[in-house]
Motif scaffolding. Structure first.
Motif, PDB file in Angstrom:
ATOM      1  N   UNK A 163       0.512  -1.065  -0.048  1.00 15.83           N
ATOM      2  CA  UNK A 163      -0.055  -0.519   0.140  1.00 15.83           C
ATOM      3  C   UNK A 163       0.355   1.414  -0.132  1.00 15.83           C
ATOM      4  N   UNK A 164       1.794   1.482   1.012  1.00 18.43           N
ATOM      5  CA  UNK A 164       2.727   2.627   0.558  1.00 18.43           C
ATOM      6  C   UNK A 164       3.732   2.612  -0.473  1.00 18.43           C
ATOM      7  N   UNK A 165       3.596   1.917  -0.948  1.00 18.33           N
ATOM      8  CA  UNK A 165       4.638   1.595  -2.749  1.00 18.33           C
ATOM      9  C   UNK A 165       5.224   1.062  -2.855  1.00 18.33           C
ATOM     10  N   UNK A 166       6.237   1.063  -4.055  1.00 18.84           N
ATOM     11  CA  UNK A 166       7.508  -0.012  -3.319  1.00 18.84           C
ATOM     12  C   UNK A 166       8.977   0.521  -4.262  1.00 18.84           C
ATOM     13  N   UNK A 208       4.923   8.174   1.410  1.00 20.38           N
ATOM     14  CA  UNK A 208       3.961   6.945   0.261  1.00 20.38           C
ATOM     15  C   UNK A 208       3.392   7.743  -0.267  1.00 20.38           C
ATOM     16  N   UNK A 209       4.117   6.340  -1.798  1.00 24.89           N
ATOM     17  CA  UNK A 209       3.935   6.858  -3.228  1.00 24.89           C
ATOM     18  C   UNK A 209       1.787   6.541  -3.694  1.00 24.89           C
ATOM     19  N   UNK A 210       1.822   7.404  -3.778  1.00 24.65           N
ATOM     20  CA  UNK A 210       0.457   7.785  -4.501  1.00 24.65           C
ATOM     21  C   UNK A 210       0.075   8.459  -5.290  1.00 24.65           C
ATOM     22  N   UNK A 211      -1.071   8.080  -5.983  1.00 21.76           N
ATOM     23  CA  UNK A 211      -2.114   8.347  -7.275  1.00 21.76           C
ATOM     24  C   UNK A 211      -1.893   9.815  -7.651  1.00 21.76           C
ATOM     25  N   UNK A 212      -0.480  10.339  -7.845  1.00 19.89           N
ATOM     26  CA  UNK A 212      -0.870  12.149  -8.237  1.00 19.89           C
ATOM     27  C   UNK A 212      -0.584  12.462  -6.500  1.00 19.89           C
ATOM     28  N   UNK A 213      -0.194  13.635  -6.439  1.00 21.03           N
ATOM     29  CA  UNK A 213      -0.378  14.576  -5.313  1.00 21.03           C
ATOM     30  C   UNK A 213      -1.406  14.798  -5.013  1.00 21.03           C
ATOM     31  N   UNK A 258       0.666  11.109 -17.111  1.00 20.73           N
ATOM     32  CA  UNK A 258      -0.378  10.455 -17.629  1.00 20.73           C
ATOM     33  C   UNK A 258       0.262   9.383 -16.357  1.00 20.73           C
ATOM     34  N   UNK A 259       1.222   9.146 -15.729  1.00 20.07           N
ATOM     35  CA  UNK A 259       0.999   8.000 -14.708  1.00 20.07           C
ATOM     36  C   UNK A 259       0.746   7.753 -13.377  1.00 20.07           C
ATOM     37  N   UNK A 260       0.865   9.389 -13.354  1.00 18.29           N
ATOM     38  CA  UNK A 260       0.057   9.327 -11.379  1.00 18.29           C
ATOM     39  C   UNK A 260       0.320   9.099 -10.201  1.00 18.29           C
ATOM     40  N   UNK A 261       1.449   9.496 -10.415  1.00 14.18           N
ATOM     41  CA  UNK A 261       2.782   8.800  -9.431  1.00 14.18           C
ATOM     42  C   UNK A 261       2.975  10.567  -8.990  1.00 14.18           C
ATOM     43  N   UNK A 262       2.409   9.954  -7.473  1.00 14.22           N
ATOM     44  CA  UNK A 262       3.258  11.528  -6.163  1.00 14.22           C
ATOM     45  C   UNK A 262       3.649  10.175  -5.296  1.00 14.22           C
ATOM     46  N   UNK A 263       3.892  11.471  -4.498  1.00 14.84           N
ATOM     47  CA  UNK A 263       3.991  10.642  -2.613  1.00 14.84           C
ATOM     48  C   UNK A 263       3.909  12.132  -1.894  1.00 14.84           C
ATOM     49  N   UNK A 323      -7.274   1.933   2.190  1.00 16.55           N
ATOM     50  CA  UNK A 323      -9.131   2.067   2.458  1.00 16.55           C
ATOM     51  C   UNK A 323     -10.215   2.795   0.806  1.00 16.55           C
ATOM     52  N   UNK A 324      -8.535   3.773   0.585  1.00 17.95           N
ATOM     53  CA  UNK A 324      -8.809   4.528  -0.416  1.00 17.95           C
ATOM     54  C   UNK A 324      -8.331   3.723  -2.330  1.00 17.95           C
ATOM     55  N   UNK A 325      -7.591   3.654  -2.484  1.00 15.09           N
ATOM     56  CA  UNK A 325      -7.461   3.427  -3.290  1.00 15.09           C
ATOM     57  C   UNK A 325      -6.017   2.343  -3.574  1.00 15.09           C
ATOM     58  N   UNK A 326      -5.863   1.025  -2.297  1.00  9.21           N
ATOM     59  CA  UNK A 326      -4.906   0.119  -2.246  1.00  9.21           C
ATOM     60  C   UNK A 326      -3.512   0.590  -2.265  1.00  9.21           C
ATOM     61  N   UNK A 327      -3.400   0.643  -4.048  1.00 13.31           N
ATOM     62  CA  UNK A 327      -2.104   0.811  -3.676  1.00 13.31           C
ATOM     63  C   UNK A 327      -2.035   2.142  -4.772  1.00 13.31           C
ATOM     64  N   UNK A 328      -0.906   2.416  -5.045  1.00 18.89           N
ATOM     65  CA  UNK A 328      -0.705   3.039  -6.761  1.00 18.89           C
ATOM     66  C   UNK A 328      -0.346   2.089  -7.284  1.00 18.89           C
TER      67      UNK A 328
END
Length: 746
Positions: A396-399, A422-427, A572-577, A604-609
């Motif tokens: 969940x926190x990112x790989x 924590x790696x997120x779906x965008x900022x 398009x990657x939609x990667x934030x942290x 509980x929101x996006x499970x993982x990026x």
């Protein structure tokens, strides 16, 4: 293992009815209560639990090792877990793994000796109770079980319902009561008559399936045994609502099953911790210091919707019935801009704040992906582990946290451990997670530098978080103004929790916080005990050496750093942290990191990026040696040229004497994507429509960015997405619009 849950996590139709009943209820805010956090612990059936919560009913969850994961996580949380008669693990294995004795969920079998043997095996293994539901086995949703460990028969079962009586009735209760001396719970109680019959039959507790019927049943039982509720529980507030209605505890299945699927034992632990934490928050909100203090008056009940006539068609949803946030103008801003753009495709648009497409090459994606795969192999990953890293959900926190941490050290002088990231779906997701974690009560408030990026204010609106703006001056943020707002908020009885700011080339104003102001801001935050939410996506796509980030100078851990690769790698990657290295101490004195709490919420929101997106971003970082600034050398130069070209063209079309006569002025950012103009007319949506239709140029009204109101005479221009030719033509059109609109309003 069962092909699905042997017993539905929440009981099917009863769950849906209870969910609707919970949704009709809300909490009333109480007084301040006693100092310190509320006490969620209860004593039920002779044992102390950490909360009025039973984990399950679940049986043979659809994940390898799921049964052990659930009982271990539940026991570690100080809660009992319910496992099923058709479990693939032996009762002895499950009981030995649990810190709290588990419960057996059993059935009325055609072979009565099977009932007795299962109950006796559970007793001998150290189980704490058995649960038998009345009325039938409609809750058994699947038939095939691979290898039930406790029935004493080898091989799979193709239809487990063939072993069961058509219904479980009072003789089944009597048989089970006589067969075993464990605590007996009779589930499926629907009426007060059922409840009294269960008590008279020797039940140690009853399980009610209807929230609406719960008060009447609890009153009829009158404390003769604990009353539990099953079905529909999703949040901590639901637990409090059930207790207020007469329950001593509740069963929670669906959140646990979701956590199990998302992260195994850790996912279950996160789900349970979240429920208990939310219960404590709800208790604090209602002024309930202990579970015993929860009274019916803390819950308000809305009107029950009338049943539609049998022949009625589905009625439309009314916007007034939805969350008020969806009607907030902030959420309409992008929709309106998109509509304007689609209606006027020939217009030149200074609205989108996104990277220039000319830097993207489709083949780069495959190059970055291959670079990351090579990195995994170089680190010793097996082919199977490499496949898992791409194809599976991932942590969940990112790989790629280690890679991001290395990049932050190399490029930003931000030295933090990987576990604080924590790696997120965008900022944008990072903002939601941080706000949800930090804002815990109705008196908590978020401070924002205004004008402000709409993403943070929109997120706050959806989470019902109060936002207080700190107005920027023409030269940017004043820490004296921020301190005055903090004092004012506290004088009003509110608690400023955090301050959101974009220190470098901000969106929308384009201003940059100077070195002295950065030092003052860090000192102010430490002195007043608030956190700084630093969002700085434009610093590494701007020309010249950037000023140090606030996080790199953060000695007191007052800065939560929000990062994004949307501008620096590709959107398009939609990667934030998020970098959240703030220590968090729980009620037992154990210390973790704020990042750990954010990961729980994210689960509980996006499970993982997206694992694939993380892999591509990681490949880009590895190829650049972690130095995002070097990766963006050409892009930074381009954006700097675009900003300077826009300023030159504005000056050419509206020279100093002419703009002074009109009352027009603009700032001159040294980087980033945005600059702002002040005009003598109302720069609202109607003016934007005229600009697009009559002059073929689109911009963004600054009114979108003022949460406290304002910006009526402001225009935001984004310079990042246009070619030099488009900038030249677009500024000419904009100047003609400004001339015409100024004449129109004089």
């Amino acid at each position: 293992m069962a092909e699905g849950a042997e017993h539905a996590a929440d009981g099917g139709g009863a769950s849906a009815a209870n969910r609707a009943a919970f949704d009709r209820r809300g909490l009333r805010q109480g007084g301040p209560g006693t100092p310190g956090p509320p006490e969620t612990a209860v004593k039920i059936l002779g044992r102390v639990w950490s909360a009025p919560l039973v984990v399950g009913p679940l049986a043979a969850p659809a994940r390898p090792g799921g049964e052990l994961a659930v009982v271990r996580a539940a026991g570690a949380a100080g809660l009992p877990a319910v496992v099923g008669a058709f479990a693939e693990r032996t009762f002895a294995e499950l009981a030995s793994a649990a810190e709290v004795p588990p419960w057996l969920r059993t059935y009325a079998f055609r072979d009565h000796d099977t009932e007795r043997r299962l109950a006796a095996a559970a007793r001998d293994a150290g189980f704490g109770a058995v649960v038998l539901a009345l009325h039938g086995h409609e809750d058994v949703r699947v038939r095939k079980v691979a290898a039930p460990a406790n029935l004493g028969r080898p091989g799979p079962l193709s239809d487990i319902r063939s072993l069961l009586d058509a219904r479980a009735d009072w003789p089944a209760v009597d048989r089970l009561r006589a067969a075993v001396d464990l605590r007996l719970l009779v589930a499926g109680v629907r009426t007060a008559a059922d409840a009294l019959r269960a008590v008279d039959s020797g039940a140690d507790s009853i399980v009610v399936t209807s929230l609406d019927a719960l008060p009447e049943i609890a009153e009829a039982v009158a404390g003769r045994c604990p009353v539990l509720l099953s079905g529909g529980v999703r949040r901590g507030a639901d637990i409090l609502t059930a207790v207020a209605a007469g329950a001593d505890a509740v069963f929670a299945g669906r959140p646990v099953l979701d956590g199990l699927r998302a992260g195994g034992r850790a996912g279950v632990a996160e789900a349970l911790a979240g429920l208990v934490r939310e219960l404590a928050d709800a208790m604090a909100f209602t002024g309930s210091a202990t579970v015993a203090d929860i009274a019916p008056g803390v819950v308000r009940t809305g009107p029950r919707p009338a049943d539609p006539p049998p022949t009625a068609v589905a009625r439309p949803l009314h916007k007034a019935e939805l969350h008020a946030g969806v009607s907030d103008p902030v959420l309409d801003t992008m929709t309106f801009l998109n509509e304007i753009t689609s209606r006027h495709p020939q217009a030149i648009s200074f609205a989108p704040g996104r990277p220039y497409d000319g830097f993207f090459d489709s083949e780069q994606i495959f190059t970055h992906l291959r670079r990351y795969l090579n990195h995994l192999q170089e680190q010793g990953s097996s082919p199977q582990q490499v496949r898992t890293a791409l194809y599976q959900y991932g942590p969940t926190a990112g790989q790629i946290r280690e890679i991001i941490a290395d990049s932050l050290r190399a490029d930003e002088d931000i030295d933090v451990p990987a576990e604080s990231i924590v790696v997120t779906v965008g900022a944008q997701e990072a903002m939601l997670l941080v706000l949800r974690a930090l804002i815990s009560g109705p008196d908590d408030v978020l401070l924002v530098s205004s004008p402000c990026y709409v993403g943070i204010t929109g997120a706050a609106r959806l989470l019902d978080i109060a936002v207080t703006p700190v107005e920027e001056r023409e030269d940017g943020l004043s820490c004296a103004d921020l301190e005055a707002v903090i004092r004012d908020e506290r004088a009003r009885g509110r608690r400023p929790r955090a301050f959101y700011v974009v220190p470098d080339h901000s969106n929308p104003s384009g201003t940059t916080l100077g070195p002295r102001a950065r030092t003052e801001l860090l000192d102010l935050a430490a002195r007043h005990g608030i956190l700084i939410l630093e969002d700085s996506p434009y610093r590494l796509v701007s020309p010249g050496p950037p000023l140090p980030t606030l996080k790199s100078q953060d000695r007191a851990r007052t800065v939560v750093h929000l990062g994004s690769f949307s501008k620096t790698v590709f959107p398009g990657a939609r990667v934030g942290f998020v970098v959240a290295d703030q220590p968090v101490v729980d009620a037992g004195g154990r210390t973790g990191l704020l990042a750990d709490e954010l990961a729980k919420i994210k689960s509980m929101v996006t499970v993982n990026t997206s694992s694939l997106s993380q892999a591509v971003v990681a490949g880009a970082l590895l190829a650049a040696g972690g130095r995002v600034s070097e990766l963006n050398t050409a892009a930074s130069a381009y954006y700097g040229d675009a900003m300077r070209a826009t300023l030159r063209e504005l000056d050419a079309h509206l020279p100093a004497d002419r703009r002074e006569a009109l009352g027009v002025r603009w700032n001159e950012p040294t980087g980033g994507f945005f600059l702002t103009l002040r005009v003598p007319f109302r720069a609202d949506n109607a003016a934007l429509e005229r600009s697009a239709q009559d002059f073929g140029v689109i911009w963004t009204p600054m009114t979108y960015f003022y949460p406290g109101g304002g910006g009526l005479h402001g225009i935001r221009l984004s310079t990042s997405y246009l070619t030099p030719a488009q900038i030249a033509e677009g500024t000419g059109r904009l100047a003609r619009f400004i001339e015409a609109e100024s004449a129109r309003t004089t």
